[in-house]
Write a protein that holds these residues in place. Sequence first.
Motif, mmCIF file in Angstrom:
data_model
loop_
_atom_site.group_PDB
_atom_site.id
_atom_site.type_symbol
_atom_site.label_atom_id
_atom_site.label_comp_id
_atom_site.label_asym_id
_atom_site.label_seq_id
_atom_site.Cartn_x
_atom_site.Cartn_y
_atom_site.Cartn_z
ATOM 1 N N ILE A 119 -24.046 -6.030 20.522
ATOM 2 C CA ILE A 119 -23.892 -4.566 20.567
ATOM 3 C C ILE A 119 -22.519 -4.154 20.065
ATOM 4 O O ILE A 119 -22.372 -3.185 19.298
ATOM 5 C CB ILE A 119 -24.113 -4.052 22.006
ATOM 6 N N TYR A 120 -21.488 -4.928 20.455
ATOM 7 C CA TYR A 120 -20.114 -4.598 20.043
ATOM 8 C C TYR A 120 -19.977 -4.663 18.518
ATOM 9 O O TYR A 120 -19.449 -3.736 17.891
ATOM 10 C CB TYR A 120 -19.141 -5.567 20.698
ATOM 11 N N TYR A 121 -20.453 -5.770 17.926
ATOM 12 C CA TYR A 121 -20.315 -5.918 16.480
ATOM 13 C C TYR A 121 -21.193 -4.922 15.726
ATOM 14 O O TYR A 121 -20.823 -4.448 14.648
ATOM 15 C CB TYR A 121 -20.643 -7.350 16.065
ATOM 16 N N ALA A 122 -22.351 -4.589 16.284
ATOM 17 C CA ALA A 122 -23.204 -3.575 15.649
ATOM 18 C C ALA A 122 -22.513 -2.214 15.655
ATOM 19 O O ALA A 122 -22.521 -1.483 14.655
ATOM 20 C CB ALA A 122 -24.547 -3.501 16.370
ATOM 21 N N GLN A 123 -21.902 -1.858 16.796
ATOM 22 C CA GLN A 123 -21.181 -0.589 16.872
ATOM 23 C C GLN A 123 -19.961 -0.593 15.960
ATOM 24 O O GLN A 123 -19.656 0.425 15.321
ATOM 25 C CB GLN A 123 -20.760 -0.332 18.317
ATOM 26 N N LYS A 124 -19.280 -1.737 15.884
ATOM 27 C CA LYS A 124 -18.112 -1.826 15.006
ATOM 28 C C LYS A 124 -18.517 -1.643 13.555
ATOM 29 O O LYS A 124 -17.855 -0.912 12.798
ATOM 30 C CB LYS A 124 -17.440 -3.185 15.198
ATOM 31 N N THR A 125 -19.612 -2.289 13.148
ATOM 32 C CA THR A 125 -20.099 -2.137 11.776
ATOM 33 C C THR A 125 -20.511 -0.698 11.491
ATOM 34 O O THR A 125 -20.225 -0.149 10.418
ATOM 35 C CB THR A 125 -21.301 -3.074 11.540
ATOM 36 N N GLN A 126 -21.181 -0.068 12.466
ATOM 37 C CA GLN A 126 -21.591 1.326 12.317
ATOM 38 C C GLN A 126 -20.374 2.233 12.149
ATOM 39 O O GLN A 126 -20.376 3.147 11.305
ATOM 40 C CB GLN A 126 -22.412 1.753 13.536
ATOM 41 N N MET A 127 -19.324 1.988 12.917
ATOM 42 C CA MET A 127 -18.117 2.806 12.811
ATOM 43 C C MET A 127 -17.436 2.621 11.456
ATOM 44 O O MET A 127 -16.967 3.596 10.845
ATOM 45 C CB MET A 127 -17.153 2.440 13.947
ATOM 46 N N GLU A 130 -19.490 4.422 8.869
ATOM 47 C CA GLU A 130 -19.321 5.876 9.000
ATOM 48 C C GLU A 130 -17.990 6.334 8.430
ATOM 49 O O GLU A 130 -17.902 7.364 7.751
ATOM 50 C CB GLU A 130 -19.432 6.273 10.478
ATOM 51 N N TYR A 153 -25.337 10.499 9.662
ATOM 52 C CA TYR A 153 -24.435 10.176 10.774
ATOM 53 C C TYR A 153 -24.412 11.332 11.772
ATOM 54 O O TYR A 153 -23.433 12.076 11.882
ATOM 55 C CB TYR A 153 -23.034 9.878 10.247
ATOM 56 N N ASP A 155 -24.409 11.024 14.967
ATOM 57 C CA ASP A 155 -23.538 10.702 16.092
ATOM 58 C C ASP A 155 -22.095 10.458 15.661
ATOM 59 O O ASP A 155 -21.310 9.875 16.418
ATOM 60 C CB ASP A 155 -24.069 9.454 16.816
#
Length: 283
Positions: A119-127, A130, A153, A155
């Motif tokens: 979850i952390y790496y997925a959120q980091k990649t998403q950020m 973005e 985007y 969110d």
Amino acid sequence: MIIKCPECGHQVSDRARTCPSCGVDIVGKVTRCPDCGEYIFKDDHECPNCHCSINAAASESEVMVPSTQDTQNTQITPSNPVIPTEVELKQPKKKSRKALWSAVIIGFVLALIIVMLGIYYAQKTQMENELRAYDNAMMSAEPAVLQNFLDMYIDAPVAHRDSIKAHLQVLMKIDRDWENARASLSKSALQLFIDRNPDNVHVREARQMIDSLDFETAKMGDSMESYKKYMEEHEQGYYYDEAKNAYDRLEEEMVRAAQLKAEQDSINKAAEAAAAAIIEEIN
């Protein structure tokens, strides 16, 4: 006495020569772990159940370890075995369950850690995606690019979305100004749009329209002055060659007219001189 075969776990007599289930040797080959009480082979240096080290000398001299307080001081030899109680037989099972639950808990914790890392790496990649999209949108002059960011985007940080919306409104206003200037077919309106938006994608088209309008004005004047003015203002204009040809044509016509006028003036002077001579002779 009935024990569990250390090899396959089936019940077998401790005096049996071999295990009737798996065929492993039993008599004189097994003993009990002094720590957990599980039946193991005498040759094992470590208990497969609790992994405690086994004293080889004790393994050779002891067949079974008493578990009751009454037999703590009794010497256990092959000739004086101690029969384990029912509680002793159940004790390894309890420790096995404890070890099983420990393994389950450890496995759950490891799985939870893996999920959290995912979850952390997925959120980091998403950020990161973005942020790159935000930078590209803010540098773009295409409303479609900014609108695509807002659609993809949802969110994104409020500050980013507000900046994109403000930039989009500016671009939409510029597009409206361009449509009005193009529809007006006015050189002044087109030039004003260029002055206000020198980097806009429509500037080139606006200059082409001004070029066409100025050439039409030159053709309407159809004079050397009007074509000269067009060529001075549009040295790289689309109609420069056409204006030059028209200018040269008018210049040739002007020279020809001057020559004709000069010839006519010469003829008139000669005629006047001849008439004067005749009049003088008559007189």
